[in-house]
Write an enzyme that holds these catalytic residues in place. Structure first.
Site, PDB file in Angstrom:
ATOM      1  N   GLY A  66      -8.710 -15.554   0.514  1.00 58.09           N
ATOM      2  CA  GLY A  66      -7.487 -15.484   1.303  1.00 58.09           C
ATOM      3  C   GLY A  66      -6.872 -14.121   1.091  1.00 58.09           C
ATOM      4  NE  ARG A  99       0.813  -9.626   3.190  1.00 59.28           N
ATOM      5  CZ  ARG A  99       0.826  -8.282   3.230  1.00 59.28           C
ATOM      6  NH1 ARG A  99       0.920  -7.668   4.391  1.00 59.28           N
ATOM      7  NH2 ARG A  99       0.751  -7.576   2.131  1.00 59.28           N
ATOM      8  CB  VAL A 114      -0.970  -0.018   1.206  1.00 60.02           C
ATOM      9  CG1 VAL A 114      -1.525   1.363   1.502  1.00 60.02           C
ATOM     10  CG2 VAL A 114      -2.115  -0.965   0.904  1.00 60.02           C
ATOM     11  NE  ARG A 152      -9.479  -4.442  -7.887  1.00 64.26           N
ATOM     12  CZ  ARG A 152      -9.943  -4.558  -9.120  1.00 64.26           C
ATOM     13  NH1 ARG A 152     -10.681  -5.577  -9.468  1.00 64.26           N
ATOM     14  NH2 ARG A 152      -9.650  -3.641 -10.039  1.00 64.26           N
ATOM     15  CB  CYS A 204      -7.264  -7.265   2.735  1.00 67.90           C
ATOM     16  SG  CYS A 204      -5.951  -6.092   2.384  1.00 67.90           S
ATOM     17  N   GLY A 246     -14.828 -20.648  -5.727  1.00 65.16           N
ATOM     18  CA  GLY A 246     -13.429 -21.090  -5.666  1.00 65.16           C
ATOM     19  C   GLY A 246     -13.113 -21.740  -4.339  1.00 65.16           C
TER      20      GLY A 246
HETATM   21  N1  LIG Z   1      -2.158  -5.161   0.526  1.00 66.96           N
HETATM   22  C1  LIG Z   1      -3.339  -4.730   0.146  1.00 66.96           C
HETATM   23  O1  LIG Z   1      -3.884  -5.130  -0.893  1.00 66.96           O
HETATM   24  C2  LIG Z   1      -4.079  -3.697   0.960  1.00 66.96           C
HETATM   25  C3  LIG Z   1      -5.187  -3.041   0.416  1.00 66.96           C
HETATM   26  C4  LIG Z   1      -5.846  -2.081   1.172  1.00 66.96           C
HETATM   27  C5  LIG Z   1      -5.427  -1.822   2.463  1.00 66.96           C
HETATM   28  N2  LIG Z   1      -4.362  -2.498   2.987  1.00 66.96           N
HETATM   29  C6  LIG Z   1      -3.934  -2.152   4.350  1.00 66.96           C
HETATM   30  O2  LIG Z   1      -2.762  -1.345   4.274  1.00 66.96           O
HETATM   31  C7  LIG Z   1      -1.894  -1.630   5.368  1.00 66.96           C
HETATM   32  C8  LIG Z   1      -0.526  -2.012   4.850  1.00 66.96           C
HETATM   33  O3  LIG Z   1      -0.637  -3.220   4.136  1.00 66.96           O
HETATM   34  P1  LIG Z   1       0.525  -3.742   3.169  1.00 66.96           P
HETATM   35  O4  LIG Z   1      -0.031  -4.915   2.446  1.00 66.96           O
HETATM   36  O5  LIG Z   1       1.089  -2.606   2.405  1.00 66.96           O
HETATM   37  O6  LIG Z   1       1.600  -4.220   4.279  1.00 66.96           O
HETATM   38  P2  LIG Z   1       3.140  -4.576   4.066  1.00 66.96           P
HETATM   39  O7  LIG Z   1       3.472  -5.551   5.122  1.00 66.96           O
HETATM   40  O8  LIG Z   1       3.401  -4.933   2.621  1.00 66.96           O
HETATM   41  O9  LIG Z   1       3.916  -3.196   4.344  1.00 66.96           O
HETATM   42  C9  LIG Z   1       4.003  -2.606   5.593  1.00 66.96           C
HETATM   43  C10 LIG Z   1       5.375  -1.901   5.686  1.00 66.96           C
HETATM   44  O10 LIG Z   1       5.396  -1.079   6.850  1.00 66.96           O
HETATM   45  C11 LIG Z   1       6.709  -1.113   7.384  1.00 66.96           C
HETATM   46  N3  LIG Z   1       6.653  -0.647   8.782  1.00 66.96           N
HETATM   47  C12 LIG Z   1       6.095  -1.270   9.843  1.00 66.96           C
HETATM   48  N4  LIG Z   1       6.205  -0.491  10.943  1.00 66.96           N
HETATM   49  C13 LIG Z   1       6.848   0.637  10.566  1.00 66.96           C
HETATM   50  C14 LIG Z   1       7.247   1.807  11.249  1.00 66.96           C
HETATM   51  N5  LIG Z   1       6.986   1.996  12.551  1.00 66.96           N
HETATM   52  N6  LIG Z   1       7.878   2.775  10.543  1.00 66.96           N
HETATM   53  C15 LIG Z   1       8.129   2.599   9.239  1.00 66.96           C
HETATM   54  N7  LIG Z   1       7.763   1.518   8.533  1.00 66.96           N
HETATM   55  C16 LIG Z   1       7.135   0.550   9.194  1.00 66.96           C
HETATM   56  C17 LIG Z   1       7.143  -2.542   7.191  1.00 66.96           C
HETATM   57  O11 LIG Z   1       8.547  -2.669   7.237  1.00 66.96           O
HETATM   58  C18 LIG Z   1       6.556  -2.857   5.808  1.00 66.96           C
HETATM   59  O12 LIG Z   1       7.490  -2.579   4.777  1.00 66.96           O
HETATM   60  C19 LIG Z   1      -2.593  -2.714   6.190  1.00 66.96           C
HETATM   61  O13 LIG Z   1      -3.338  -2.107   7.208  1.00 66.96           O
HETATM   62  C20 LIG Z   1      -3.524  -3.345   5.183  1.00 66.96           C
HETATM   63  O14 LIG Z   1      -4.646  -3.920   5.793  1.00 66.96           O
HETATM   64  C21 LIG Z   1      -3.670  -3.413   2.266  1.00 66.96           C
END
Ligand SMILES: NC(=O)c1ccc[n+]([C@@H]2O[C@H](COP(=O)([O-])OP(=O)(O)OC[C@H]3O[C@@H](n4cnc5c(N)ncnc54)[C@H](O)[C@@H]3O)[C@@H](O)[C@H]2O)c1
Length: 440
Positions: A260, A331, A11, A154, A263, A256
């Site tokens: 998973g 994940r 994100v 997404r 999210c 399906g």
């Molecule tokens: N992946 C998706 O499709 C998606 C979609 C919508 C919302 N989200 C939400 O967005 C958020 C992030 O998800 P993601 O998939 O990008 O996670 P991710 O694990 O890919 O990335 C999170 C990053 O944050 C960093 N981090 C953690 N603590 C930190 C800190 N204190 N300072 C600096 N960096 C720090 C980590 O090192 C990591 O690189 C979650 O809450 C998730 O639910 C994700």
């Protein structure tokens, strides 16, 4: 606008580069030094179509940079986004907010001048209040407005989703943030993407309600698929037949192996927990979570049944490991549970995934990773399609058949037509479709 993105994962990195593409000055910050070093070297730590090119162009244009130094980045920013992870907390299923709160504390100490702090991570209702409290406690002089701006992108289509969203939801308590956030998203409002302003708690709940609804829709069609199998109906035609009703819509009605990914599983669970804490249980979502959990192991039983009821000593070729195509994200992928259940039953697993194998190896070190679908099928007693990557849609079935010990295919994504695979002599099992052929 000067923007800092705390957390440069799926994100943070995608949002950060898209804000740079809008013309803002963006610093993507992460505490993971290896990740930032890679990004500075032009290496993209995740697989997301189009991302590498867009990052390179914006770095070259001088609008995007990377750092591990939160203080320097925050001090010079008008807007600071928190995009860190909020995984399920071990033990109770609540969202683990420790990364968000740690980021809030670090931000507080570095703030200079009026700054809008925006939670983009998916966080339970009330987290914005707590982020504000942490900042004010750590830095009583801070001039700050704390905003909720959940992300709906997404994986696999993340850039397109960010640049052409159905809506942007912004929850504010301080009117000064309205203008700043309008400016951040101005290029999108010019393209007529609706910016929806609301209160912070409402915005936080919108994200969970959206994900829970989508998870429920998938789970609904999965149950209808099982019923279709039992009564001799065709779930794809049922999905089309109901989906053409605009009130229902055709999307998210592909039966399906269960949802998973990074999210839906954690967000449905966190919503259930929040609702219980507020003594306002969401029974539909509780049931959705339970059905989906059962379903993944049920898929392994389906494979074992196809093998004649006994998997011990049999070799299974698993095609696709990621929770969906066009991502390397493992994940909470259904493949993890399916593979585990097959191994529990004594099967030997060979697997191939176009992008997910590096991540899969960390979670499932004890399966054989293969070079492609044909390599995986070599010597296997059954092939199972778990993720619908495009390259599995057009297998050379004549060749594929000769590699297996017997022509047995279990298609958990319904990507093949029965007549087509039967013509090649396969015994074919799929989800919710009867024996007679399906019209496309
Ligand atoms: N992946 C998706 O499709 C998606 C979609 C919508 C919302 N989200 C939400 O967005 C958020 C992030 O998800 P993601 O998939 O990008 O996670 P991710 O694990 O890919 O990335 C999170 C990053 O944050 C960093 N981090 C953690 N603590 C930190 C800190 N204190 N300072 C600096 N960096 C720090 C980590 O090192 C990591 O690189 C979650 O809450 C998730 O639910 C994700």
């Amino acid at each position: 606008m000067k923007i800092t993105m705390i957390g440069s994962g799926y994100v943070g990195l995608v949002s950060g580069v898209c804000f740079a593409e809008f013309g803002h000055d963006v610093i993507c910050m992460d505490k993971d030094e290896a990740k930032i070093a890679a990004l500075k070297n032009g290496q993209i730590p995740i697989f997301e179509p189009g991302l590498a090119e867009m990052v390179a162009a914006n770095v070259k244009g001088g609008r995007l940079s990377f750092t591990t130094d939160i203080k320097d980045a925050v001090a010079q920013s008008d807007v600071v986004f928190i995009g860190v992870g909020t995984p399920s907390r071990r033990g109770d299923g609540h969202a683990d907010l420790s990364y968000v709160y740690a980021a809030a504390k670090d931000i507080a100490e570095a703030l200079e001048g009026f700054t809008v702090v925006v939670t983009k991570s998916t966080v339970p209702v009330g987290t914005g209040d707590e982020v504000e409290r942490i900042i004010r406690e750590a830095n009583p002089n801070a001039d700050v407005a704390v905003v909720s701006n959940p992300e709906f992108l997404r994986e696999g289509a993340a850039i397109d989703d960010f640049m052409r969203p159905d809506r942007v939801v912004i929850g504010i308590e301080d009117e000064r943030a309205r203008q700043v956030m309008s400016e951040v998203y101005r290029p999108l409002s010019l393209n007529a993407a609706p910016l929806m302003f609301t209160k912070r708690r409402t915005s936080e709940l919108i994200k969970y309600a959206a994900n829970a609804f989508l998870a429920m829709k998938i789970t609904f069609i999965n149950e209808i698929a099982d019923l279709s199998e039992a009564v001799g109906a065709n779930v794809q035609e049922v999905a089309r037949g109901i989906g053409l009703d605009n009130r229902i819509g055709t999307k998210f009605l592909n039966a399906g192996p269960g949802y998973g990914g990074s999210c839906f599983p954690k967000d449905t669970l966190a919503l259930v927990k929040t609702a219980q804490d507020f003594e306002s249980p969401v029974r539909l979502i509780e049931t959705t979570v339970a059905i989906n959990d059962d379903r993944k192991r049920a898929m392994a039983r389906k494979v074992i049944k196809a093998l004649g009821g006994e998997a011990r000593g049999k070799t299974v070729a698993v095609l696709g490991l990621t929770f969906k195509p066009e991502t390397d994200d493992m994940r909470d992928s259904p493949a993890i549970t399916i593979v585990q259940a097959l191994q529990d039953a004594g099967a030997i697993v060979r697997a191939f995934d176009p992008e997910g194998m590096d991540n899969a190896k960390k979670i499932m070190p004890d399966i054989t990773y293969c070079d492609d679908a044909y390599d995986a099928a070599t010597g296997a007693d059954v092939a199972v399609i778990v993720t619908e990557w495009n390259e599995f849609r057009a297998l050379n079935l004549s060749r594929f058949k000769t590699l297996l010990t017997q022509p047995l295919l279990v298609d958990l994504r319904n990507i093949y037509r029965k007549d087509e695979v039967s013509r090649h002599g396969f015994t074919y099992y799929c989800i919710g479709r009867p024996n007679e052929e399906v019209k496309a």
